[in-house]
Write a protein that holds these residues in place. Structure first.
Motif, PDB file in Angstrom:
ATOM      1  N   ALA A   6       0.847  -1.188   0.000  1.00 24.58           N
ATOM      2  CA  ALA A   6       0.000   0.000   0.000  1.00 24.58           C
ATOM      3  C   ALA A   6       0.884   1.240   0.000  1.00 24.58           C
ATOM      4  CB  ALA A   6      -0.914  -0.015   1.218  1.00 24.58           C
ATOM      5  N   LEU A   7       0.578   2.167  -0.873  1.00 28.03           N
ATOM      6  CA  LEU A   7       1.360   3.396  -0.975  1.00 28.03           C
ATOM      7  C   LEU A   7       0.571   4.549  -0.368  1.00 28.03           C
ATOM      8  CD1 LEU A   7       2.603   3.014  -4.680  1.00 28.03           C
ATOM      9  CD2 LEU A   7       3.810   2.363  -2.575  1.00 28.03           C
ATOM     10  N   SER A   8       1.270   5.449   0.273  1.00 25.07           N
ATOM     11  CA  SER A   8       0.607   6.612   0.860  1.00 25.07           C
ATOM     12  C   SER A   8       0.080   7.516  -0.248  1.00 25.07           C
ATOM     13  CB  SER A   8       1.599   7.394   1.723  1.00 25.07           C
ATOM     14  OG  SER A   8       2.569   8.023   0.904  1.00 25.07           O
ATOM     15  N   PRO A   9      -0.934   8.313   0.044  1.00 25.52           N
ATOM     16  CA  PRO A   9      -1.445   9.251  -0.971  1.00 25.52           C
ATOM     17  C   PRO A   9      -0.354  10.165  -1.519  1.00 25.52           C
ATOM     18  CG  PRO A   9      -2.992   9.086   0.846  1.00 25.52           C
ATOM     19  CD  PRO A   9      -1.764   8.327   1.262  1.00 25.52           C
ATOM     20  N   HIS A  10       0.559  10.593  -0.637  1.00 24.50           N
ATOM     21  CA  HIS A  10       1.651  11.464  -1.087  1.00 24.50           C
ATOM     22  C   HIS A  10       2.547  10.733  -2.081  1.00 24.50           C
ATOM     23  CE1 HIS A  10       4.953  14.311  -1.079  1.00 24.50           C
ATOM     24  NE2 HIS A  10       5.772  13.332  -0.767  1.00 24.50           N
ATOM     25  N   ARG A  11       2.853   9.473  -1.787  1.00 23.09           N
ATOM     26  CA  ARG A  11       3.719   8.704  -2.679  1.00 23.09           C
ATOM     27  C   ARG A  11       3.020   8.447  -4.017  1.00 23.09           C
ATOM     28  NH1 ARG A  11       8.777   8.094  -4.273  1.00 23.09           N
ATOM     29  NH2 ARG A  11       9.362   5.949  -4.803  1.00 23.09           N
ATOM     30  N   VAL A  12       1.745   8.135  -3.964  1.00 21.06           N
ATOM     31  CA  VAL A  12       0.980   7.918  -5.198  1.00 21.06           C
ATOM     32  C   VAL A  12       1.031   9.169  -6.068  1.00 21.06           C
ATOM     33  CG1 VAL A  12      -1.329   7.569  -6.153  1.00 21.06           C
ATOM     34  CG2 VAL A  12      -0.533   6.142  -4.255  1.00 21.06           C
ATOM     35  N   GLU A  13       0.802  10.325  -5.455  1.00 24.30           N
ATOM     36  CA  GLU A  13       0.827  11.588  -6.197  1.00 24.30           C
ATOM     37  C   GLU A  13       2.211  11.834  -6.788  1.00 24.30           C
ATOM     38  OE1 GLU A  13      -0.170  15.284  -7.827  1.00 24.30           O
ATOM     39  OE2 GLU A  13      -1.414  13.615  -7.144  1.00 24.30           O
ATOM     40  N   GLN A  14       3.243  11.538  -6.025  1.00 25.55           N
ATOM     41  CA  GLN A  14       4.618  11.733  -6.470  1.00 25.55           C
ATOM     42  C   GLN A  14       4.914  10.878  -7.703  1.00 25.55           C
ATOM     43  OE1 GLN A  14       7.780  10.369  -3.736  1.00 25.55           O
ATOM     44  NE2 GLN A  14       8.570  12.457  -3.787  1.00 25.55           N
ATOM     45  N   LEU A  15       4.508   9.616  -7.647  1.00 26.29           N
ATOM     46  CA  LEU A  15       4.756   8.704  -8.762  1.00 26.29           C
ATOM     47  C   LEU A  15       3.913   9.075  -9.981  1.00 26.29           C
ATOM     48  CD1 LEU A  15       4.910   5.322  -6.816  1.00 26.29           C
ATOM     49  CD2 LEU A  15       6.819   6.739  -7.582  1.00 26.29           C
ATOM     50  N   GLN A  16       2.693   9.478  -9.760  1.00 25.12           N
ATOM     51  CA  GLN A  16       1.831   9.858 -10.877  1.00 25.12           C
ATOM     52  C   GLN A  16       2.350  11.112 -11.581  1.00 25.12           C
ATOM     53  OE1 GLN A  16      -2.104  10.078  -9.153  1.00 25.12           O
ATOM     54  NE2 GLN A  16      -2.546   7.930  -9.612  1.00 25.12           N
ATOM     55  N   GLN A  17       2.904  12.033 -10.826  1.00 22.82           N
ATOM     56  CA  GLN A  17       3.484  13.223 -11.444  1.00 22.82           C
ATOM     57  C   GLN A  17       4.682  12.845 -12.309  1.00 22.82           C
ATOM     58  OE1 GLN A  17       2.378  16.384 -11.535  1.00 22.82           O
ATOM     59  NE2 GLN A  17       0.570  15.615 -10.457  1.00 22.82           N
ATOM     60  N   LEU A  18       5.478  11.894 -11.853  1.00 25.61           N
ATOM     61  CA  LEU A  18       6.615  11.428 -12.659  1.00 25.61           C
ATOM     62  C   LEU A  18       6.115  10.768 -13.946  1.00 25.61           C
ATOM     63  CD1 LEU A  18       9.635  10.874 -13.077  1.00 25.61           C
ATOM     64  CD2 LEU A  18       9.321   8.742 -11.802  1.00 25.61           C
ATOM     65  N   LEU A  19       5.087   9.929 -13.827  1.00 24.90           N
ATOM     66  CA  LEU A  19       4.531   9.277 -15.013  1.00 24.90           C
ATOM     67  C   LEU A  19       4.039  10.320 -16.021  1.00 24.90           C
ATOM     68  CD1 LEU A  19       2.597   6.314 -13.348  1.00 24.90           C
ATOM     69  CD2 LEU A  19       4.663   6.159 -14.750  1.00 24.90           C
ATOM     70  N   LYS A  20       3.418  11.371 -15.543  1.00 21.93           N
ATOM     71  CA  LYS A  20       2.953  12.431 -16.443  1.00 21.93           C
ATOM     72  C   LYS A  20       4.123  13.089 -17.155  1.00 21.93           C
ATOM     73  CE  LYS A  20      -1.281  13.649 -13.910  1.00 21.93           C
ATOM     74  NZ  LYS A  20      -1.958  14.711 -13.118  1.00 21.93           N
ATOM     75  N   ARG A  21       5.258  13.220 -16.445  1.00 19.87           N
ATOM     76  CA  ARG A  21       6.425  13.873 -17.059  1.00 19.87           C
ATOM     77  C   ARG A  21       7.010  13.035 -18.187  1.00 19.87           C
ATOM     78  NH1 ARG A  21       7.505  15.409 -11.611  1.00 19.87           N
ATOM     79  NH2 ARG A  21       9.178  13.882 -11.301  1.00 19.87           N
ATOM     80  N   ILE A  22       6.737  11.726 -18.204  1.00 13.01           N
ATOM     81  CA  ILE A  22       7.238  10.896 -19.297  1.00 13.01           C
ATOM     82  C   ILE A  22       6.124  10.551 -20.278  1.00 13.01           C
ATOM     83  CG2 ILE A  22       9.087   9.958 -17.863  1.00 13.01           C
ATOM     84  CD1 ILE A  22       7.551   7.363 -17.639  1.00 13.01           C
ATOM     85  N   GLY A  23       4.979  11.198 -20.121  1.00  9.70           N
ATOM     86  CA  GLY A  23       3.911  11.036 -21.092  1.00  9.70           C
ATOM     87  C   GLY A  23       3.012   9.837 -20.876  1.00  9.70           C
ATOM     88  N   VAL A  24       3.021   9.259 -19.678  1.00  3.75           N
ATOM     89  CA  VAL A  24       2.170   8.110 -19.373  1.00  3.75           C
ATOM     90  C   VAL A  24       1.017   8.590 -18.498  1.00  3.75           C
ATOM     91  CG1 VAL A  24       2.027   5.855 -18.263  1.00  3.75           C
ATOM     92  CG2 VAL A  24       4.086   6.480 -19.531  1.00  3.75           C
TER      93      VAL A  24
END
Length: 242
Positions: A6-24
């Protein structure tokens, strides 16, 4: 199969922002896939049960295959030797570190205090994390398609730089041809290993000398790369002198 942590909401947001930066788009990655991305960005120095090592190993193979496909699609006229030379640039540790810097991968990297405080290892950490992220994307999506979408524009820029170089990145060969044409004999290379860290883009330092005409230095993750960088620096000196 182990359940994703289980990932914390902060970690989820952090990873999702990275995915957006690579176009995913984040909705393309389910919770299990996001856990893989988290694993890829968890360095061994953080002391966590799951870390980047296995995904980095996978990412190395995926990157080489994707780069080979890119060359087949966009540079099919190149001979096999030229393809191999181009691919070496498209998968190098130095290139990976630059890609990692461009997407700000360090902002999402979980790392131990000692490793995080070592400024000389920063490029190596970015390269390792970027390669692990490639492995995670492949595992999460089950295809090379997101890797191609992310990396093709970057490969296009790198390919233009390499293919516009008359020496195709083989500065050692170019320097040797120049020196022999001038009757100066062969350049002399002195290379030493200054780091034991695998993947360190400055692991080797090289100095090239040419009978008093030129002396230049280069760094690289391998002896070959350091020698190429030194030869390139020497050619630049000779070009400026003429």
């Amino acid at each position: 199969m182990a359940q994703p942590l289980a990932l914390s909401p902060h970690r989820v947001e952090q990873l999702q922002q990275l995915l957006k930066r690579i176009g995913v788009q984040p909705n393309r990655i389910d919770p299990a896939g996001l856990a893989l991305v988290d694993e890829a960005l968890s360095h061994t120095s953080a002391g966590l049960q799951r870390n980047h090592e296995q995904l980095e190993f996978l990412g190395d193979a995926v990157l080489r295959l994707a780069a080979s496909e890119y060359i087949e699609r966009h540079h099919a006229a190149l001979a096999v030797g030229e393809r191999s030379a181009l691919r070496s640039h498209l998968v190098s540790d130095r290139w990976l570190a630059e890609v990692g810097q461009a997407i700000e991968i360090s902002a999402a990297l979980r790392i131990g205090n000692k490793a995080g405080g070592d400024a000389t290892a920063a490029a190596t950490l970015r390269a390792e994390a970027t390669e692990a992220l490639i492995g995670a994307l492949y595992r999460a999506c089950g295809s090379l398609e997101p890797i191609h979408q992310w990396l093709t524009p970057i490969w296009e820029r790198t390919s233009r730089e390499v293919l516009s170089d008359p020496h195709r990145g083989n500065s050692k060969s170019a320097l040797q041809e120049w020196s022999q044409a001038k009757g100066l004999g062969l350049p002399s290379y002195s290379t030493e290993q200054r780091s034991q860290r695998h993947g360190d883009p400055e692991r080797f330092h090289c100095r090239v000398s040419l009978k008093g005409w030129v002396s230049a230095e280069g760094k690289g993750g391998s002896r070959r790369e350091a020698e190429q960088q030194a030869a390139r620096a020497a050619l630049e000196q000779l070009h400026q002198a003429n």
